[in-house]
Write an enzyme that holds these catalytic residues in place. Structure first.
Site, PDB file in Angstrom:
ATOM      1  N   LYS A 214       0.860  -1.187   0.000  1.00 42.74           N
ATOM      2  CA  LYS A 214       0.000   0.000   0.000  1.00 42.74           C
ATOM      3  C   LYS A 214       0.893   1.233   0.000  1.00 42.74           C
ATOM      4  CE  LYS A 214      -3.759   1.871   2.945  1.00 42.74           C
ATOM      5  NZ  LYS A 214      -4.563   1.584   4.140  1.00 42.74           N
TER       6      LYS A 214
ATOM      7  N   SER B 110      -9.489   1.811   3.465  1.00 43.73           N
ATOM      8  CA  SER B 110      -8.670   2.593   2.561  1.00 43.73           C
ATOM      9  C   SER B 110      -7.670   1.753   1.763  1.00 43.73           C
ATOM     10  CB  SER B 110      -7.899   3.656   3.343  1.00 43.73           C
ATOM     11  OG  SER B 110      -7.041   3.041   4.263  1.00 43.73           O
TER      12      SER B 110
ATOM     13  N   SER C 297      -9.835  -0.337   7.469  1.00 44.46           N
ATOM     14  CA  SER C 297      -9.188  -0.302   6.159  1.00 44.46           C
ATOM     15  C   SER C 297      -8.540  -1.557   5.614  1.00 44.46           C
ATOM     16  CB  SER C 297      -8.179   0.840   6.131  1.00 44.46           C
ATOM     17  OG  SER C 297      -8.852   2.057   6.347  1.00 44.46           O
TER      18      SER C 297
END
Lengths: 427, 485, 94
Positions: free
Chosen positions: B79, B154, B178
């Site tokens: 990420k 997220s 997330s």
């Protein structure tokens, strides 16, 4: 005086550690290449988080104890949020609600032991260094993250003597406890002055406060205080009240200058630092002797005059040397004298010094009768020199003196010998 | 089956048996990326050349009989809030465009040492602010199961990338939902670990007391295996000091599984409810006891979470000042204008909103009423869990009151978006682990995950129970239909 | 939240906002704050705030310089938008 100064001091001390407060970069900025001792943590790079330097913590606990503080065993760090280019994270990790030490005090030895309260002793990190020019500001983050101890006094000082006395004792104590070199030229101890005036017959704090930041010598502190007393008095005399403001100190001119007024009051939005679990302090009683204890001992036990006691306790190493001399058998008065008058003696070993003195005093011939005989003998053996002296050659005296010393194998007491020689020569 | 659809453990076995090479694996992933990436937009940065080189190197060393790390040759994605040394790391925000970290986050470092091959940096909500993947400055990420739908955020890019076979696993972080939401919305396994189990060093902080780094995988065995590699104490992260060997133990065969009644209120979608109830039935048939329990402070969790989260965010984003990062607006003539212009241009609307709310909640006069009050409610939420874990061993719940929602459906109503986290934030507030695993599909073919929640350091227990379920169901085999995207 | 308050907060946070943005934020923040008022329904009179869920205390590091963790000035400056020799350079701080 019509107006009484109300003075408080905030003293920042750079602690003596190998690594920085929250990372393992070198904790030394003296003559280093800019930005050469930085890492993601002290540069405030995204993702970097702090870890606590154990030694810095211990040093502040000991200092707080030395200042008679109550220790908050469950102390913790907080974020002090504000923006400035040399503050890379946009917040400084400091303390607020639970500083390490609170409710302490210092007694000013040179001022009848007047007690000045200490509100808080806490630990925080230093900011980077800004170099301002007219076209730019340059930033060096080697200093960012150095461990700083902050000592906040109550606004109880009423003169520059008291402020200087306080600062000197803090300087002395940090060096005694070996928590800092406090070299002010290197910026290792910085003074911040809070000063206002109130009418001499009133009590309570004045409605305003002037802060003078970044004073980096005792001399400048005195100048800043005296200048502010004068400046603020003049404002009062003209019927006004001085503005609440921050001022800077101009070293060259010896005056304080107004800095751009900040429109907003500081709102630091303190909250507990989430990256660091809270502390659990376990303060052990201090084993080392403190300056005031040493001072007291010199005064009361050894009956030394105050000026001598003050001078000997200025540096811990000197005081310990004194104690060594006394332990080796030297009388305290003599020990004090020898340290103060012949500071070179501090380079030698106490035992040797005492031994040498013993030897010297045992072997000195000071008996007048014996010395007169010796002198007479030398004069008899050196008629030419006697003649030269009587003819005006003062060098001959030296020569004759030397002969007496030689004859006595160096054991004649020089002072007494000289007197006798002169007597005899001038007969 | 394409190689890129293998699980990590399947690929590892074939690599070790020399049936396939790491190069083959990377080529397969890159090929899949070529097929779907322009439709799902899971990546911000790709390092195709470097990944192929690294794969070649690993194959060469394996051929030479060298001892290799436990993930040698496995392609993964990180990420874009994980700092990767010398590789651009943007947090999916304009304000960090061009930022090249001079260091690796600890998680990436551990994966590197294990021999895993980084294919690229995945898209996410900017600074991890979001639950859908719609808040990125680098385009929206789409759900591979249906491009009109959000993949969950997220860690949106990580979820979409693993679900579509662009990589075999991906890293993520879970601050309020997330990892669990993308896992739930993309038919994956995603654990939000116990806070402090995995090091946060080098991960761009969102809310420091809530962020939990973790991974998204196809199945539970992969999740457990990789967690074992990235978890554990890190001297650079003070909050990991207790993490030694702390995945817990499984001491009994039959458990008490609690169903929190507050999680099944009117707002819950009937299809989601049915999936969870069926799962409860399954566990019962497996010999576990199902019991309704109460977490009375659930309705306050989201309010407490948002105050704490936004406050910490507002402080963490202060370092984005245009002074030490490439994006810098220098048109003005003083430093103040650098701050204002850079932050105005670089931050998106959601970041600004959070900074504003957080600054307010911490400001003088409001700290007690907001931040401190929220922290007290946080303790009540944590106590709720402490109390129920005396009665039951773990909890079963949905991850979200709704299945995946359409792109654009919630983005214009920040409060609505915040409410979609109501079932996941309590675990972050309490610092306890939450595991999302595939639980089924809606009538429209959208994935819905189950959530298992346990006490701190009970990861092993969650994996054990999760695996019992996974083994008896076929959900993980139902990959998205990529040919008809 | 009043628009004036929004401006004050924006100043503290170094966020520049246009007038329409201020208006919009005032509304959004107001509705979020209204929602958050819920917290007052919880009796927290004898409750200690929970800031850190690890229950850890006293986590410290030995005072040792770790040279390999320092970046050196070249790496430290690699993302600087403006440099001057080995310094980060910014506009004057007025």
């Amino acid at each position: 005086m019509k107006y009484q100064p109300v003075i408080g001091l905030e003293i920042h001390v750079q602690l003596k550690t190998k690594s920085k407060m929250f990372c393992s970069c070198l904790a030394d900025t003296w003559q280093t290449e800019p930005n050469s001792h930085t890492c993601p943590v002290c540069l405030g790079l995204p993702g970097a988080i702090p870890t606590i330097n154990r030694l810095a913590l211990e040093q502040v606990v000991r200092m707080a104890q030395g200042l008679n503080c109550q220790i908050n065993v469950d102390s913790f760090f907080e974020r002090k949020n504000y923006f400035y280019p040399d503050l890379p994270k946009g917040f400084q990790i400091s303390q607020h609600r639970k500083p390490i030490g609170i409710n302490g005090f210092l007694e000013l030895r040179s001022l009848d032991n007047k007690r000045i309260d200490i509100l808080d002793v806490h630990l925080e990190e230093d900011t980077g260094k800004s170099i301002h020019t007219s076209t730019a500001t340059l930033l060096d983050f080697n200093k960012s993250g150095l461990p700083l101890m902050e000592i906040v006094s109550a606004p109880e000082m009423t003169s520059s003597e008291e402020a200087l006395g306080f600062s000197h004792q803090i300087y002395q104590l940090v060096r005694w406890l070996e928590v800092s070199e406090a070299d002010m030229e290197k910026g290792q101890m910085r003074l911040e002055l809070n000063i206002s005036l109130r009418k001499s017959d009133t009590a309570g704090l004045p409605s305003y406060k002037v802060e003078v930041k970044n004073i980096n010598s005792f001399k400048y502190l005195k100048q800043a205080i005296e200048f502010e007393i004068k400046r603020q008095t003049e404002i009062f005399e003209s019927g006004e009240t001085p503005k609440q403001e921050n001022r800077g100190f101009d070293d060259d001119k010896g005056v304080t200058v107004s800095q751009r007024e900040k429109e907003e009051a500081h709102d630091y939005r303190y909250f507990p630092e989430p990256d660091l679990p809270p502390l659990r302090l376990e303060p052990k009683p201090l084993v080392e002797i403190l300056p005031e204890q040493a001072f007291d001992r010199l005064l009361k036990e050894f009956k030394l005059p105050m000026a001598q006691a003050e001078q000997i306790t200025r540096e811990k190493s000197v005081y310990l040397f004194f104690e060594e001399l006394v332990k080796e058998g030297m009388g305290p008065v003599e020990a004090a004298n020898i340290i103060i008058n012949k500071p070179a003696v501090l380079q030698e070993e106490p035992r040797k010094i005492v031994e040498n003195l013993k030897v010297k005093s045992q072997s000195i011939i000071s008996n007048k009768g014996d010395l007169s005989d010796l002198v007479q003998k030398v004069l008899d053996q050196n008629p030419k020199a006697v003649g030269d002296y009587k003819g005006g050659k003062t060098d001959a005296l030296k020569f004759l003196m030397g002969q007496v010393m030689k004859e006595s194998k160096g054991q004649a007491d020089p002072q007494i010998t000289m007197r006798i020689l002169e007597e005899q020569l001038n007969k | 089956m394409d190689l890129c659809d293998l699980t990590v453990l399947q690929a590892k076995e074939r690599l070790e048996n020399k049936e396939i090479t790491a190069y083959d694996l990377v080529v397969s992933c890159l090929s899949r990326i070529g097929l779907v990436e322009d439709k799902i937009n899971a990546f911000i940065t790709l390092r195709k050349k470097e990944a192929l080189e690294e794969a070649k190197e690993i194959d060469f060393r394996r051929k030479g009989g060298e001892e290799l790390g436990p993930l040698a040759g496995i392609p993964y994605a990180a990420k874009d809030i994980f700092c990767t040394k010398d590789i651009e790391t943007t947090a999916a925000s304009k304000i960090l465009k061009g930022f090249i970290p001079p260091y690796d986050s600890t998680v990436v470092k551990r994966l590197k040492e294990a021999g895993a091959i980084l294919l690229g940096k995945t898209n996410c909500d900017a600074f991890a602010h979001g639950s859908s993947g719609e808040n990125s400055d680098y385009g929206i990420t789409r759900n591979p199961y249906n491009l009109d739908y959000v993949p969950g955020g997220s860690s949106s890019g990580s979820g979409a990338a693993v679900a579509s076979g662009e990589c075999l696993f991906a890293t993520g972080t879970d601050t309020g939902s997330s990892i669990r939401l993308p896992a739930s919305f993309c038919n994956l396994v995603g654990l939000k670990p116990t806070y402090g189990l995995v090091s946060r060093y080098g991960i761009i902080s969102m809310a420091s007391s809530l962020d939990s780094p973790g991974i998204l995988t196809q199945d539970i065995k992969d999740q457990e295996y990789i967690l074992g590699i990235i978890a554990g104490p890190d001297s650079s992260d003070a909050n990991t000091a207790l993490a030694q060997d702390k995945l817990g133990t499984v001491s009994k065969a039959h458990l008490k599984i609690g169903l929190p009644k507050e999680y099944f209120t009117e707002g819950i979608d009937p299809e989601v409810k049915e999936i969870i109830e069926r799962a409860a039935g399954f566990f019962k048939s497996f010999g576990h006891e199902i019991k309704e329990i109460s977490l009375p402070h659930t309705e306050y969790g989201i309010a407490a979470y948002y105050i704490i989260c936004h406050s910490e965010v507002s402080s963490n984003l202060s370092r984005n000042d245009g002074i030490r990062f490439p994006l810098s607006d220098r048109a003005g003539n003083d430093t103040l204008s650098i701050y204002l212009d850079t932050r105005e241009n670089g931050f998106g609307a959601e970041a600004k909103r959070r900074i504003m709310l957080g600054t307010y909640a911490l400001s003088s006069g409001y700290y007690e009423a907001y931040y401190e009050k929220a922290a007290k409610v946080r303790r009540k939420v944590a106590e709720d869990f402490g109390n129920v874990f005396k009665e039951v061993d773990i909890l079963l719940a949905p991850n979200s009151p709704t299945p995946p929602f359409k792109i654009g459906e919630k983005i214009n109503d920040p409060l609505q978006m915040y409410l979609s986290d109501v079932l996941t934030v309590p675990a972050n507030l309490a610092g306890i682990p939450g595991l999302s695993l595939p639980g089924g599909f809606t009538g429209d073919g959208l994935p819905v995950g189950l959530q298992l929640i346990g006490p701190r350091f009970s990861e092993k227990l969650l994996f054990e129970i999760g695996y019992q379920y996974e083994k008896e169901h076929e959900w993980i085999k139902k990959r998205p239909d990529l040919l008809h995207l | 939240m009043e628009e004036q308050e929004v401006s004050r907060i924006a100043g503290l946070a170094r966020i520049k906002l246009s007038l329409p943005e201020i208006k919009k934020l005032a509304q959004e923040l107001s509705s979020i704050l209204d929602f958050v008022k819920k917290l007052n329904e919880v009796d927290t009179s004898n409750v200690e705030p929970l800031f850190n869920t690890t229950s850890l205390v006293d986590v410290v590091r030995e005072d040792v310089e770790l040279k390999d963790q320092s970046l050196g000035s070249k790496k430290a400056l690699q993302n600087a938008p403006e440099k001057d020799n080995q310094y980060f350079k910014v506009k004057p701080v007025l």
